[in-house]
Design a protein around this motif. Structure first.
Motif, PDB file in Angstrom:
ATOM      1  N   TYR A 158       0.265   6.860   9.357  1.00  0.00           N
ATOM      2  CA  TYR A 158       0.270   5.645   9.048  1.00  0.00           C
ATOM      3  C   TYR A 158       0.836   4.677  10.174  1.00  0.00           C
ATOM      4  O   TYR A 158       1.620   5.047  10.723  1.00  0.00           O
ATOM      5  CB  TYR A 158       1.334   5.636   7.918  1.00  0.00           C
ATOM      6  CG  TYR A 158       0.754   5.873   6.568  1.00  0.00           C
ATOM      7  CD1 TYR A 158      -0.432   5.264   6.000  1.00  0.00           C
ATOM      8  CD2 TYR A 158       1.240   6.977   5.822  1.00  0.00           C
ATOM      9  CE1 TYR A 158      -0.879   5.696   4.773  1.00  0.00           C
ATOM     10  CE2 TYR A 158       1.176   6.927   4.491  1.00  0.00           C
ATOM     11  CZ  TYR A 158      -0.059   6.620   3.964  1.00  0.00           C
ATOM     12  OH  TYR A 158      -0.697   6.851   2.862  1.00  0.00           O
ATOM     13  N   LYS A 186      -3.376   2.353   7.889  1.00  0.00           N
ATOM     14  CA  LYS A 186      -2.054   1.386   7.884  1.00  0.00           C
ATOM     15  C   LYS A 186      -1.869   1.474   6.583  1.00  0.00           C
ATOM     16  O   LYS A 186      -2.343   1.778   5.553  1.00  0.00           O
ATOM     17  CB  LYS A 186      -2.452   0.017   8.014  1.00  0.00           C
ATOM     18  CG  LYS A 186      -3.350  -0.133   9.603  1.00  0.00           C
ATOM     19  CD  LYS A 186      -3.612  -1.846   9.530  1.00  0.00           C
ATOM     20  CE  LYS A 186      -4.490  -1.940  10.944  1.00  0.00           C
ATOM     21  NZ  LYS A 186      -4.992  -3.177  10.977  1.00  0.00           N
ATOM     22  N   SER A 187      -0.442   1.259   6.315  1.00  0.00           N
ATOM     23  CA  SER A 187       0.545   1.387   5.004  1.00  0.00           C
ATOM     24  C   SER A 187       0.070   0.151   4.382  1.00  0.00           C
ATOM     25  O   SER A 187      -0.241  -1.258   5.124  1.00  0.00           O
ATOM     26  CB  SER A 187       2.027   1.384   5.428  1.00  0.00           C
ATOM     27  OG  SER A 187       2.357   2.513   5.863  1.00  0.00           O
ATOM     28  N   GLN A 188      -0.047   0.164   3.145  1.00  0.00           N
ATOM     29  CA  GLN A 188      -0.156  -0.952   2.095  1.00  0.00           C
ATOM     30  C   GLN A 188       1.375  -1.402   1.910  1.00  0.00           C
ATOM     31  O   GLN A 188       2.216  -0.591   1.771  1.00  0.00           O
ATOM     32  CB  GLN A 188      -1.101  -0.565   1.144  1.00  0.00           C
ATOM     33  CG  GLN A 188      -2.368  -0.050   1.035  1.00  0.00           C
ATOM     34  CD  GLN A 188      -3.189   0.681   0.040  1.00  0.00           C
ATOM     35  OE1 GLN A 188      -2.647   0.551  -1.344  1.00  0.00           O
ATOM     36  NE2 GLN A 188      -3.819   1.770   0.272  1.00  0.00           N
ATOM     37  N   SER A 240       4.548  -2.639   0.020  1.00  0.00           N
ATOM     38  CA  SER A 240       5.213  -2.133  -0.928  1.00  0.00           C
ATOM     39  C   SER A 240       6.089  -3.235  -1.693  1.00  0.00           C
ATOM     40  O   SER A 240       6.134  -4.285  -1.252  1.00  0.00           O
ATOM     41  CB  SER A 240       6.175  -0.931  -0.331  1.00  0.00           C
ATOM     42  OG  SER A 240       7.319  -1.771   0.514  1.00  0.00           O
ATOM     43  N   ARG A 279       8.004   3.490   6.836  1.00  0.00           N
ATOM     44  CA  ARG A 279       7.057   3.100   5.834  1.00  0.00           C
ATOM     45  C   ARG A 279       6.419   4.298   5.405  1.00  0.00           C
ATOM     46  O   ARG A 279       6.207   5.346   5.941  1.00  0.00           O
ATOM     47  CB  ARG A 279       5.763   2.340   6.742  1.00  0.00           C
ATOM     48  CG  ARG A 279       6.151   0.926   7.252  1.00  0.00           C
ATOM     49  CD  ARG A 279       6.390   0.040   5.919  1.00  0.00           C
ATOM     50  NE  ARG A 279       6.799  -1.257   6.495  1.00  0.00           N
ATOM     51  CZ  ARG A 279       7.074  -2.185   5.824  1.00  0.00           C
ATOM     52  NH1 ARG A 279       6.983  -2.139   4.608  1.00  0.00           N
ATOM     53  NH2 ARG A 279       7.294  -3.205   6.232  1.00  0.00           N
ATOM     54  N   ASP A 280       6.224   4.321   3.982  1.00  0.00           N
ATOM     55  CA  ASP A 280       5.616   5.178   3.164  1.00  0.00           C
ATOM     56  C   ASP A 280       6.096   6.521   3.317  1.00  0.00           C
ATOM     57  O   ASP A 280       5.563   7.660   3.074  1.00  0.00           O
ATOM     58  CB  ASP A 280       4.066   5.373   3.226  1.00  0.00           C
ATOM     59  CG  ASP A 280       3.201   4.168   2.897  1.00  0.00           C
ATOM     60  OD1 ASP A 280       3.645   4.106   1.355  1.00  0.00           O
ATOM     61  OD2 ASP A 280       2.488   3.689   3.448  1.00  0.00           O
ATOM     62  N   SER A 296       7.856   2.762   0.128  1.00  0.00           N
ATOM     63  CA  SER A 296       6.537   3.387   0.089  1.00  0.00           C
ATOM     64  C   SER A 296       5.754   2.656  -0.957  1.00  0.00           C
ATOM     65  O   SER A 296       5.901   2.233  -2.138  1.00  0.00           O
ATOM     66  CB  SER A 296       6.655   4.751  -0.569  1.00  0.00           C
ATOM     67  OG  SER A 296       7.278   5.733   0.299  1.00  0.00           O
ATOM     68  N   THR A 321       1.999   2.745  -0.495  1.00  0.00           N
ATOM     69  CA  THR A 321       0.167   2.973  -0.371  1.00  0.00           C
ATOM     70  C   THR A 321      -0.201   3.807  -1.460  1.00  0.00           C
ATOM     71  O   THR A 321       0.377   4.687  -1.585  1.00  0.00           O
ATOM     72  CB  THR A 321      -0.135   3.555   1.102  1.00  0.00           C
ATOM     73  OG1 THR A 321       0.585   2.654   2.087  1.00  0.00           O
ATOM     74  CG2 THR A 321      -1.308   4.169   1.138  1.00  0.00           C
ATOM     75  N   LYS A 322      -1.130   3.412  -1.976  1.00  0.00           N
ATOM     76  CA  LYS A 322      -1.973   4.248  -3.035  1.00  0.00           C
ATOM     77  C   LYS A 322      -3.422   4.657  -2.827  1.00  0.00           C
ATOM     78  O   LYS A 322      -3.937   5.488  -3.336  1.00  0.00           O
ATOM     79  CB  LYS A 322      -1.904   3.347  -4.519  1.00  0.00           C
ATOM     80  CG  LYS A 322      -0.611   2.962  -4.852  1.00  0.00           C
ATOM     81  CD  LYS A 322      -0.447   2.315  -6.179  1.00  0.00           C
ATOM     82  CE  LYS A 322       0.825   2.118  -6.805  1.00  0.00           C
ATOM     83  NZ  LYS A 322       1.848   1.620  -5.951  1.00  0.00           N
ATOM     84  N   LYS A 356      -6.413   6.154  -1.361  1.00  0.00           N
ATOM     85  CA  LYS A 356      -6.491   7.707  -0.496  1.00  0.00           C
ATOM     86  C   LYS A 356      -8.124   7.848  -0.344  1.00  0.00           C
ATOM     87  O   LYS A 356      -8.963   7.858  -0.965  1.00  0.00           O
ATOM     88  CB  LYS A 356      -6.176   8.790  -1.536  1.00  0.00           C
ATOM     89  CG  LYS A 356      -4.513   8.765  -1.507  1.00  0.00           C
ATOM     90  CD  LYS A 356      -4.290  10.051  -2.574  1.00  0.00           C
ATOM     91  CE  LYS A 356      -2.843  10.169  -2.902  1.00  0.00           C
ATOM     92  NZ  LYS A 356      -2.247   9.032  -3.394  1.00  0.00           N
TER      93      LYS A 356
END
Length: 382
Positions: A134, A212-214, A216, A296-297, A368, A370-371, A373
């Motif tokens: 990430y 990349k992280s989404q 939160s 992150r995440d 966190s 990120t969903k 995948k």
């Protein structure tokens, strides 16, 4: 006469009260602030927040939100990224044709592997936890010991490692060139069908830059949506910034200082000894130092620490709460053995209460978001 004096004084008082600038009540002005006071102090512009507890000389950055990557889908359609994604997931890049980059960096597992340490070729175990990918493009140095200085160098590392993919990288280009389906992919990415090692690691790095992280709930709060976090999570953020002193190492947009620290988990002169950064620099002052991970995440990337020792956030907080200086050498022992690792002086006993620990854990969980995948691609035909 007296009436005139008092009348004048009254006018002066009126003027002072009317035109003196009103100062907003700061948390520092409140004696023994309640949790309600603390929560209220964060429901405003970040510039008006209570300042974090930062040790002298430490460089830190204020929190800033991340946003959805508006270019994500356009980037995924770029020929170099399509090729890099294909190679990232393709086990043909390994000696056994059984292991790919995604074996340790699985999108279903937070681009990690959920193992204590990595498992590679011939089921050989590594000695370190797999770092998540990430936001990898935002890092300055790579791996727990910082041995790679570029994302391309990071991408290349596991390919030839005997306990990871164990590939003879000199023969890898010919192996990929022999797969007919890759010819068109290389032509679209580079203008011709030639396969080289440099091209392979470049496009893998290009693909990794898109991971990349989404955002939160933490990010929504930073943007002013103050109901995005619960009061307990906001209180936990305050503990993170102040009493727990986490901001000394975990600050900025990705909650990392991009530096290296010894937190006392080196197993010096024991079976699982790992001296981290020292193995790269050979500087005794670097013994036991490891890279500060981004937070992150983090719920998607457990277990944590360079050796995967912790899989429970409360356990992590309790570890830092102790101060982590139980294994420091005496001055005499340090003089006799300059390599004996010293726990970072930034770590100190925190004396957190159960309520503060619970709130801090709640805040960490809010990081966190990120969903999505990523699906695995279909590989080119032989």
């Amino acid at each position: 006469m007296k009436r005139g004096i008092f009348g004048a004084l009254g006018i002066i008082v009126f003027i002072l009260v009317s035109f003196t600038p009103k100062v907003s009540r700061n948390l520092m002005d409140v004696q023994d602030p309640t949790i309600e006071d603390i929560v209220k102090s964060y429901k405003k512009a970040i510039s008006e927040w209570p300042k974090p507890n930062i040790d002298y000389g430490v460089k830190w950055k204020e929190f800033t939100p991340i946003t959805f990557d508006s270019a994500y889908f356009a980037d995924q359609d770029k020929p170099n990224v399509i090729l890099g994604k294909m190679l990232f997931f393709d086990p043909k890049l390994s000696k056994s044709n059984q292991i790919s980059c995604s074996s340790c960096h699985d999108p279903e597992m937070g681009w990690s592997d959920r193992r204590r340490v990595a498992l590679g070729n011939d089921h050989l175990l590594g000695n370190r936890n797999t770092m998540s990918l990430y936001n990898i493009a935002e890092r300055q140095l790579f791996f727990w010991d910082g041995r790679a200085k570029s994302l391309e160098e990071q991408a290349a590392g596991p390919l030839g490692a005997h306990h990871e993919m164990a590939m003879d990288v000199k023969t890898l280009p010919a192996k990929i060139q022999a797969v007919k389906g890759y010819k068109e992919l290389f032509r679209k990415a580079f203008g011709d069908e030639k396969v080289t090692y440099d091209r392979i690691v470049k496009v893998i790095a290009d693909f990794q830059k898109t991971i990349k992280s989404q955002p939160s709930r933490f990010d929504r709060f930073l943007e002013g949506k103050y109901n995005a976090l619960t009061d307990e999570e906001i209180y936990g953020m305050h503990i993170f910034r102040t009493k727990a002193r986490c901001m000394n190492c975990h600050s900025g947009q990705y909650l990392t200082d991009e530096s290296f620290h010894n937190i006392g988990l080196t197993y010096y002169k024991r079976k699982y000894e790992d001296l981290g950064l020292y193995m790269i620099t050979k500087n005794p002052e670097d013994a036991g130092k490891f890279k500060t991970p981004q937070l992150r995440d983090l719920l998607l990337t457990q277990p944590w620490m360079h050796n995967g020792l912790f899989n429970d956030l409360e356990g992590v907080v309790n570890m830092y709460n102790s101060g982590m200086h139980q294994i420091d050498p005496s001055p005499e022992k340090k003089q006799q053995d300059p390599l004996y690792p010293m726990t970072d002086p930034l770590l100190k006993p925190l004396n957190l209460t159960k309520e503060e620990t619970k709130a801090l854990v709640s805040f960490l969980e809010s990081l966190s978001g990120t969903k999505f995948k990523m699906r695995r691609p279909e590989f080119p035909v032989e």
